[in-house]
Design an enzyme around this catalytic site. Structure first.
Site, PDB file in Angstrom:
ATOM      1  N   LYS A 124      40.307   2.663  40.762  1.00 57.36           N
ATOM      2  CA  LYS A 124      40.599   3.968  40.167  1.00 57.36           C
ATOM      3  C   LYS A 124      40.439   3.909  38.651  1.00 57.36           C
ATOM      4  CE  LYS A 124      44.624   5.742  39.106  1.00 57.36           C
ATOM      5  NZ  LYS A 124      45.993   6.262  39.122  1.00 57.36           N
ATOM      6  N   ASP A 142      43.448   9.571  42.776  1.00 53.88           N
ATOM      7  CA  ASP A 142      44.862   9.238  42.619  1.00 53.88           C
ATOM      8  C   ASP A 142      45.668   9.929  43.712  1.00 53.88           C
ATOM      9  OD1 ASP A 142      44.927  11.896  41.885  1.00 53.88           O
ATOM     10  OD2 ASP A 142      45.939  11.578  39.967  1.00 53.88           O
TER      11      ASP A 142
END
Length: 214
Positions: A124, A142
């Site tokens: 991420k 997320d």
């Protein structure tokens, strides 16, 4: 998990997002690519506002890997101790700074694999950096994106990699650059976890969520 929305519905959804916010921006403050990497790494299990508060003074004195190494782990902790997991994060930031100095001539690499090899940098974080700094259409999934992707049908998937792939495969390419920013902001402020604000939602009529609020 909602069913994947079809092309025309997705195009309408992102047309509305774009009309409302043509140039969405990440909310983490940074002064260069190194400080962006550090800010994103610090933001795990912390709020962007909390990270920005902690890094405001930090980045004035440690905006390169060499300066971060000179500050040292204890010096870094003094700046970030208001952030969750600060000891482990400080350890990782110092380690990644050393690797950047010793193996990358103090420069931040711009491949996902090289970024992910740095301590404290996961997929991420790597995707956020690739997207925000190099304008590569990487999708940083997320908890907000995972939730609304599955809730709405925009990008359903059983895990974050599946959701990332659903964005890449299904959302029209002209929206890919900003897709994850629009989704994060929508999840953060409108399609919140407990009581989504459906009455204020731009895409209420296109969303598959069955338990809509007023």
């Amino acid at each position: 998990m909602a069913k994947q929305l079809e092309y025309h519905t997705l195009r309408e959804i992102f047309t509305r997002f774009q009309a409302a916010e043509p140039e969405p921006k990440g909310e983490l403050e940074h002064v260069n690519v190194f400080t962006l990497v550090v800010a994103v790494a610090l933001s795990a299990q912390a709020t962007d506002a909390g990270v920005n508060k902690a890094t405001k003074e930090l980045f004035k004195i440690a905006d390169t890997p060499a300066k971060m190494l000179a500050l040292g782990e204890e010096g870094l902790i003094e700046h970030i101790k208001t952030i969750g997991l600060y000891r482990n994060k400080a350890k990782n930031v110092i380690k990644l700074s050393r690797i950047l100095v010793e193996h990358y001539d103090g420069e931040v690499p711009n491949s996902r694999a090289a970024l992910q090899s740095l301590p404290g940098v996961g997929r991420k974080t790597a995707n956020v950096v690739l997207n925000m700094w190099w304008h590569y259409p990487a999708q940083a999934v997320d908890t907000h994106i995972f939730r609304i992707g599955n809730r709405t049908g925009i990008c359903p998937g059983k895990d974050v990699v599946a959701v990332e792939r659903a964005i890449e495969d299904n959302i029209p390419v002209d929206f890919q650059q900003h897709a994850h920013h629009w989704l994060i902001l929508h999840g953060r402020y409108i399609c919140v976890a407990r009581k989504p604000k459906c009455g204020a939602c731009l895409i209420r009529d296109l969303c598959q969520f069955e338990d809509k609020t007023e």
